[in-house]
Design a protein around this motif. Structure first.
Motif, short mmCIF file in Angstrom:
data_model
loop_
_atom_site.label_atom_id
_atom_site.label_comp_id
_atom_site.label_asym_id
_atom_site.label_seq_id
_atom_site.Cartn_x
_atom_site.Cartn_y
_atom_site.Cartn_z
N THR A 196 0.82 -1.21 0.00
CA THR A 196 0.00 0.00 0.00
C THR A 196 0.85 1.27 0.00
OG1 THR A 196 -0.14 0.16 2.43
CG2 THR A 196 -1.77 -1.23 1.32
N MET A 197 2.16 1.11 0.19
CA MET A 197 3.06 2.25 0.23
C MET A 197 4.45 1.81 -0.19
SD MET A 197 3.58 2.73 4.37
CE MET A 197 1.82 2.91 4.66
N PRO A 198 5.34 2.74 -0.55
CA PRO A 198 6.71 2.36 -0.94
C PRO A 198 7.46 1.66 0.20
CG PRO A 198 6.22 4.62 -1.57
CD PRO A 198 5.08 4.18 -0.71
N ILE A 199 8.43 0.83 -0.18
CA ILE A 199 9.22 0.07 0.80
C ILE A 199 9.91 0.99 1.79
CG2 ILE A 199 11.20 -1.47 1.11
CD1 ILE A 199 8.77 -2.88 0.02
N MET A 200 10.44 2.10 1.34
CA MET A 200 11.13 3.03 2.23
C MET A 200 10.18 3.65 3.24
SD MET A 200 14.24 2.71 1.69
CE MET A 200 14.74 4.00 2.85
N ALA A 201 8.94 3.85 2.83
CA ALA A 201 7.94 4.37 3.76
C ALA A 201 7.62 3.34 4.84
CB ALA A 201 6.67 4.77 3.02
N LEU A 202 7.53 2.07 4.43
CA LEU A 202 7.34 0.99 5.40
C LEU A 202 8.50 0.94 6.39
CD1 LEU A 202 6.06 -2.08 3.33
CD2 LEU A 202 4.80 -0.80 5.05
N PHE A 203 9.69 1.04 5.86
CA PHE A 203 10.89 1.00 6.70
C PHE A 203 10.88 2.17 7.68
CE2 PHE A 203 15.39 2.08 7.45
CZ PHE A 203 15.80 0.89 8.04
N GLY A 204 10.47 3.34 7.21
CA GLY A 204 10.40 4.50 8.08
C GLY A 204 9.41 4.32 9.21
N LEU A 205 8.26 3.70 8.92
CA LEU A 205 7.27 3.42 9.96
C LEU A 205 7.83 2.47 11.01
CD1 LEU A 205 3.89 2.95 8.04
CD2 LEU A 205 4.46 4.74 9.69
N ILE A 206 8.53 1.44 10.53
CA ILE A 206 9.10 0.46 11.45
C ILE A 206 10.13 1.12 12.36
CG2 ILE A 206 10.57 -1.60 11.61
CD1 ILE A 206 9.23 -2.56 8.99
N VAL A 207 11.00 1.92 11.79
CA VAL A 207 12.07 2.55 12.57
C VAL A 207 11.52 3.51 13.61
CG1 VAL A 207 14.03 4.15 12.46
CG2 VAL A 207 13.83 2.30 10.78
N THR A 208 10.59 4.38 13.22
CA THR A 208 10.08 5.38 14.16
C THR A 208 9.29 4.73 15.30
OG1 THR A 208 8.18 5.75 12.69
CG2 THR A 208 10.03 7.26 12.52
N GLN A 209 8.45 3.75 14.96
CA GLN A 209 7.68 3.08 16.01
C GLN A 209 8.60 2.29 16.94
OE1 GLN A 209 4.00 1.12 15.31
NE2 GLN A 209 3.50 2.33 13.51
N TYR A 210 9.60 1.63 16.35
CA TYR A 210 10.48 0.83 17.19
C TYR A 210 11.33 1.70 18.11
CZ TYR A 210 14.03 -2.35 18.80
OH TYR A 210 14.87 -3.07 19.60
N LEU A 211 11.78 2.84 17.65
CA LEU A 211 12.56 3.72 18.50
C LEU A 211 11.76 4.17 19.72
CD1 LEU A 211 14.46 5.97 15.91
CD2 LEU A 211 15.43 4.20 17.41
N PHE A 212 10.48 4.46 19.51
CA PHE A 212 9.62 4.84 20.63
C PHE A 212 9.48 3.67 21.61
CE2 PHE A 212 5.49 5.05 22.71
CZ PHE A 212 5.50 6.34 23.21
N LYS A 213 9.23 2.47 21.07
CA LYS A 213 9.07 1.29 21.92
C LYS A 213 10.37 0.96 22.66
CE LYS A 213 5.47 -0.81 19.05
NZ LYS A 213 5.12 -1.94 18.16
N PHE A 214 11.49 1.13 21.99
CA PHE A 214 12.80 0.88 22.59
C PHE A 214 13.00 1.78 23.80
CE2 PHE A 214 17.29 1.70 23.15
CZ PHE A 214 17.89 0.46 23.00
N LEU A 215 12.68 3.05 23.65
CA LEU A 215 12.85 4.01 24.74
C LEU A 215 11.98 3.63 25.93
CD1 LEU A 215 14.01 6.67 25.81
CD2 LEU A 215 12.11 7.85 24.68
N VAL A 216 10.73 3.29 25.67
CA VAL A 216 9.82 2.91 26.76
C VAL A 216 10.31 1.64 27.45
CG1 VAL A 216 7.47 2.18 27.34
CG2 VAL A 216 7.84 4.03 25.69
#
Length: 209
Positions: free
Chosen positions: A162-182
């Protein structure tokens, strides 16, 4: 305490499913679903349960959470399709908030099953190695690793194509960084809950003896 931990776990799961439709931004670099601020706290709960009550108790908690999500989905679906009262004017909003797409629902359940069971497995592998020591290590490593798997599986299954691969990768990175911090910040909470549960368990054993 085990009863309360299980109740909190399943309650947070259902709440995260409801909150998932709300998106919020952290400055200009991250857009996240509101569910993430709730769901991240389910992992330390299973870690506490596993630490005090054992692997099997943690597995049962994960299974109970899965069954609860299935039942919640069934009842929400039924509520959406009940005929609305003539004076009820918020049916469209009600559906928008509660009616997630089938693909996202499948992605959520699949990522939950994989990551939560992985969390329990990694946690207890480390516990077998270190015994009662280094709770901080197994809590953080199991959560950080399983959260990465959870984020990746959910986003790929829900949004691939539904979106470009780089956009998927960006979603994964940003969400994971938040979860990592918590995950790093919740370590003191895990220590506090483990201490509380062990104290209650010891008291119960003394009363029974």
């Amino acid at each position: 305490m085990l009863l309360y931990l299980n109740a909190a776990f399943t309650g947070l799961l259902i709440l995260s499913n409801i909150l998932a439709v709300k998106l919020f931004s952290l400055g200009t670099w991250a857009i996240l679903p509101a569910a993430v601020i709730v769901y991240v706290f389910t992992y330390p709960i299973t870690d506490v349960i596993g630490e005090v009550y054992g692997r099997e108790a943690a597995r049962k908690t994960v299974l109970a959470g899965f069954v609860t999500q299935i039942l919640a989905g069934i009842f929400i679906y039924a509520a959406i399709h009940l005929p609305a009262a003539p004076f009820f004017e918020a049916q469209a909003e009600f559906e928008t908030i509660l009616n997630g797409s089938f693909r996202i629902t499948i992605a959520s359940l699949l990522s939950y099953l994989v990551s939560q069971n992985l969390d329990v497995t990694v946690f207890h592998k480390l516990k077998e190695k270190h015994g009662s020591e280094k709770l901080w290590l197994r809590n953080n490593l199991s959560t950080i690793f399983s959260q990465l798997v959870d984020t990746t599986v959910f986003i790929v299954v829900a949004f691939y194509g539904t979106m470009p691969i780089m956009a998927l990768f960006g979603l994964i990175v940003t969400q994971y960084l938040f979860k990592f911090l918590v995950a790093v910040l919740d370590t003191p909470i895990v220590y506090f809950l483990v201490k509380l549960c062990k104290k209650e368990k010891q008291t119960a054993n003394v009363q029974m003896s």
